[in-house]
Design a protein around this motif. Structure first.
Motif, PDB file in Angstrom:
ATOM      1  N   THR A   1       6.995   0.450  -6.574  1.00 50.71           N
ATOM      2  CA  THR A   1       6.330   1.206  -7.636  1.00 50.71           C
ATOM      3  C   THR A   1       6.150   2.640  -7.151  1.00 50.71           C
ATOM      4  O   THR A   1       6.073   2.896  -5.946  1.00 50.71           O
ATOM      5  N   VAL A   2       6.086   3.571  -8.092  1.00 45.86           N
ATOM      6  CA  VAL A   2       5.958   4.992  -7.770  1.00 45.86           C
ATOM      7  C   VAL A   2       4.626   5.489  -8.309  1.00 45.86           C
ATOM      8  O   VAL A   2       4.307   5.288  -9.478  1.00 45.86           O
TER       9      VAL A   2
ATOM     10  N   SER B   1       1.791   3.889 -12.670  1.00 41.01           N
ATOM     11  CA  SER B   1       2.873   4.730 -12.182  1.00 41.01           C
ATOM     12  C   SER B   1       3.303   5.710 -13.245  1.00 41.01           C
ATOM     13  O   SER B   1       3.294   5.425 -14.436  1.00 41.01           O
TER      14      SER B   1
ATOM     15  N   TRP C   1      12.469   9.991 -13.585  1.00 36.91           N
ATOM     16  CA  TRP C   1      11.694  11.036 -12.897  1.00 36.91           C
ATOM     17  C   TRP C   1      10.922  11.832 -13.942  1.00 36.91           C
ATOM     18  O   TRP C   1      11.520  12.395 -14.864  1.00 36.91           O
TER      19      TRP C   1
ATOM     20  N   LEU D   1       5.520   5.811  -2.526  1.00 43.92           N
ATOM     21  CA  LEU D   1       6.440   4.751  -2.923  1.00 43.92           C
ATOM     22  C   LEU D   1       5.872   3.462  -2.333  1.00 43.92           C
ATOM     23  O   LEU D   1       5.915   3.263  -1.115  1.00 43.92           O
TER      24      LEU D   1
ATOM     25  N   THR E   1       3.684   1.553   2.385  1.00 47.95           N
ATOM     26  CA  THR E   1       3.889   2.781   1.624  1.00 47.95           C
ATOM     27  C   THR E   1       4.804   3.734   2.371  1.00 47.95           C
ATOM     28  O   THR E   1       4.718   3.867   3.591  1.00 47.95           O
TER      29      THR E   1
ATOM     30  N   VAL F   1      15.372   4.125  -5.502  1.00 51.15           N
ATOM     31  CA  VAL F   1      14.751   3.766  -4.229  1.00 51.15           C
ATOM     32  C   VAL F   1      15.314   2.428  -3.764  1.00 51.15           C
ATOM     33  O   VAL F   1      15.323   1.458  -4.524  1.00 51.15           O
TER      34      VAL F   1
ATOM     35  N   VAL G   1      16.407   7.027  -0.615  1.00 48.02           N
ATOM     36  CA  VAL G   1      15.912   7.677  -1.832  1.00 48.02           C
ATOM     37  C   VAL G   1      16.953   8.658  -2.344  1.00 48.02           C
ATOM     38  O   VAL G   1      17.449   9.499  -1.591  1.00 48.02           O
TER      39      VAL G   1
END
Length: 197
Positions: free
Chosen positions: A72-73, A3, A171, A88, A137, A158, A106
């Motif tokens: 997780t991103v 990620s 971010w 996501l 997802t 999130v 979000v």
């Protein structure tokens, strides 16, 4: 691939969940329209897709709803559009099968202290049964910019559908076009879908 986001410390996550949790609505309604989101349409009417300090809707009382979900991103996905998107991934971290349905809440946070609760698409909500360790997802579509007037985003929060378990990330994907007053913003989140593959 690992990620691009980094999870903040657990104390920060607890604080975020207690003070500024983003909702995770289980309905399919969008406050800002669906696939017509784009960078050009604007309005003075806010289209916040999240309600603070809630986790789901009043009608969501299923004992099967996923309550232990790890987010997780992913990396930015290839795109031939002006918009970019990231996955996501929401994993059932519980010990039994559960159902994940709806939209994650979000919220983007800016270096200027401002926050933006993202609108949702009008994609249909499909209940997804997840065995322990399996995932669904949701795609976060965003409108990046290298313009000096772009909004400097510093954080991403999130909240999985029908929970109040807000999870915080740093971010790292650059500035975005701030359209928190647009009817069809170029930054929004989709419903949870079955993970490809």
């Amino acid at each position: 691939m690992r990620s691009t986001m980094v999870v903040r410390g657990s104390a920060a996550i607890v604080a975020v969940a207690a003070v500024a949790a983003v909702s995770a609505c289980s309905t399919g309604a969008s406050s800002g329209g669906g696939r017509t989101h784009g960078p050009s349409a604007t309005s003075s009417t806010p289209t916040s897709g999240a309600k603070a300090l809630t986790g789901g809707t009043a009608g969501s009382t299923s004992a099967q709803d996923c309550r232990q979900v790890t987010v997780t991103v992913g990396e930015p996905l290839p795109s031939d559009r002006t918009q970019s998107r990231v996955a996501l991934t929401m994993v059932n971290s519980g010990a039994t099968d559960c159902v994940l349905r709806g939209f994650p809440g979000v919220r983007l946070g800016g270096a200027d202290g401002r926050t933006w609760d993202l609108s949702r698409t009008d994609d249909p909500v499909v209940p997804l049964t997840l065995a322990p360790g399996t995932a669904a997802t949701s795609y976060l579509t965003y409108l990046p910019t290298t313009d000096a007037s772009g909004w400097e985003v510093s954080s991403l929060q999130v909240t999985p559908p029908n929970t109040t378990d807000t999870q915080a990330f740093v971010w790292t994907l650059g500035n975005v076009v701030l359209q928190d007053g647009a009817t069809h913003p170029g930054t929004y989140v989709g419903a949870a879908v079955a993970q490809a593959g």
